[in-house]
Design a protein around this motif. Structure first.
Motif, PDB file in Angstrom:
ATOM      1  N   TYR A 222       0.816  -1.204   0.000  1.00 49.23           N
ATOM      2  CA  TYR A 222       0.000   0.000   0.000  1.00 49.23           C
ATOM      3  C   TYR A 222       0.857   1.264   0.000  1.00 49.23           C
ATOM      4  CZ  TYR A 222      -3.523  -3.397   1.463  1.00 49.23           C
ATOM      5  OH  TYR A 222      -4.356  -4.488   1.540  1.00 49.23           O
ATOM      6  N   GLN A 223       0.367   2.294  -0.675  1.00 45.90           N
ATOM      7  CA  GLN A 223       0.976   3.613  -0.606  1.00 45.90           C
ATOM      8  C   GLN A 223       0.286   4.359   0.535  1.00 45.90           C
ATOM      9  OE1 GLN A 223       0.846   5.854  -4.249  1.00 45.90           O
ATOM     10  NE2 GLN A 223       1.394   7.770  -3.240  1.00 45.90           N
TER      11      GLN A 223
ATOM     12  N   GLY B   8      -7.949   3.669   4.578  1.00 44.48           N
ATOM     13  CA  GLY B   8      -6.608   4.175   4.367  1.00 44.48           C
ATOM     14  C   GLY B   8      -5.985   3.547   3.136  1.00 44.48           C
TER      15      GLY B   8
ATOM     16  N   ALA C  41      -4.204   4.814   0.140  1.00 41.86           N
ATOM     17  CA  ALA C  41      -4.800   5.427  -1.045  1.00 41.86           C
ATOM     18  C   ALA C  41      -4.617   4.598  -2.309  1.00 41.86           C
ATOM     19  CB  ALA C  41      -4.211   6.823  -1.240  1.00 41.86           C
ATOM     20  N   ASN C  42      -3.421   4.084  -2.548  1.00 37.62           N
ATOM     21  CA  ASN C  42      -3.140   3.263  -3.724  1.00 37.62           C
ATOM     22  C   ASN C  42      -2.397   2.004  -3.286  1.00 37.62           C
ATOM     23  OD1 ASN C  42      -4.087   5.104  -5.903  1.00 37.62           O
ATOM     24  ND2 ASN C  42      -2.467   6.437  -5.086  1.00 37.62           N
TER      25      ASN C  42
END
Length: 320
Positions: free
Chosen positions: A13-14, A294, A296-297
């Protein structure tokens, strides 16, 4: 045949994911053609809660939740499966008398008819609508009076021959009608197209997820993580009176057809297949889905290896 399947899904995850809930269909089940010797599901980070249940279709599914912040998630399914060769499609006079029209009529609604659970696989589902385009593609295979299993095999071969298998030609959510129109896709598309064709003619059909033992190119070693999940179709037919039924049904049997590889059998398309789950379409048996707060990308990587256990152990040792 003994096969070991390693299926690893990793999310990076980013930004941190604060909380998450996930559902996975990664646990094989016992069938007439396979026996689960062992199965382990390893999840990192360790879930705050975890449970396993059986869904409405008889599949084993695992729910887990993560309550602490995390930037990666890894889910590894490690299964050891003993498979057996399937029986060929039956070809006795009693089965040949089971024309596809007769099977279609068996599932038509009529007052006072006994309930047949297979009828729930007649209707449209999220990835497989009812559409005349499916019926039009199927009709050349469904000659008047043709035995239902022979017609299904002809349809399987038609899809295999006339549609092109092309990796990355579709996405996981590409509509089956779009894949049919463009004339190419992957195993998921071929399975959805065949299901749409069968249902459009009034025949119950379900989606089967699993794996297939693949062989590396001549002179090349097997690569860890280079395989992929597979999908095919099973078609239901009532067992003729006086005929011994398959072990998976009291009143009828499910016959398996793989349009990607043009293979079929009673209980499985072949000894080199491993069945995970069955449903109306992919949406019922998605290997992993969930909701997060949470992150985001993300980047997703999936690695699947199907191999005899001894060979896989040697590959892991060489890689280490």
């Amino acid at each position: 045949m003994i096969l070991r399947v390693l299926h690893t899904t990793t999310y990076r995850y980013q930004g941190s994911v604060d909380m998450a809930q996930h559902m996975v269909h990664l646990s094989p089940v016992d069938t007439p053609c396979q026996h689960v010797r062992s199965h382990a599901l390893r999840i990192t980070p360790e879930p705050a809660a975890r449970s396993q249940t059986t869904d409405v279709f008889g599949n084993q599914r695992t729910f887990f939740s993560l309550q602490a912040p995390h930037e990666t998630l890894s889910v590894e399914a490690d299964s050891l499966i003993e498979t057996r060769p399937p029986a060929p499609l039956p070809d006795s006079p009693a089965w040949r008398a089971q024309s596809w029209e007769r099977v279609r009529n068996h599932h038509r609604y009529r007052m006072g008819a006994p309930y047949d659970a297979a009828s729930e696989f007649l209707f449209a589902s999220p990835h497989v609508p009812r559409d005349d385009a499916f019926a039009a593609f199927a009709r050349p295979a469904f000659v008047t009076g043709l035995p239902v299993l022979e017609a299904a095999r002809a349809l399987m071969t038609r899809i295999h021959t006339e549609l092109k298998y092309e990796s990355a030609s579709t996405e996981v959510n590409t509509p089956a009608l779009q894949a049919l129109e463009q004339g190419k896709g992957v195993c998921q598309d071929f399975a959805h197209i065949m299901i749409g064709c069968l249902r459009s003619l009034g025949l119950p059909a379900r989606y089967v997820s699993g794996y297939l033992l693949t062989q590396p190119p001549p002179g090349k070693p097997r690569l860890i993580g280079a395989d992929a999940s597979h999908a095919w179709v099973s078609v239901y037919a009532p067992v003729p009176a006086g005929t011994e039924a398959d072990a998976d049904s009291a009143n009828g049997a499910w016959f398996h057809f793989d349009p990607t590889n043009d293979r079929c059998g009673w209980g499985s398309p072949g000894e080199d297949y491993v069945q995970l789950a069955t449903g109306r379409d992919f949406s019922d048996v998605s290997p992993m889905r969930g909701v997060i707060q949470g992150g985001a990308n993300h980047r997703l990587s999936v690695a699947v290896t199907v191999a005899p256990p001894g060979e896989l152990a040697e590959l892991q040792a060489a890689k280490a």
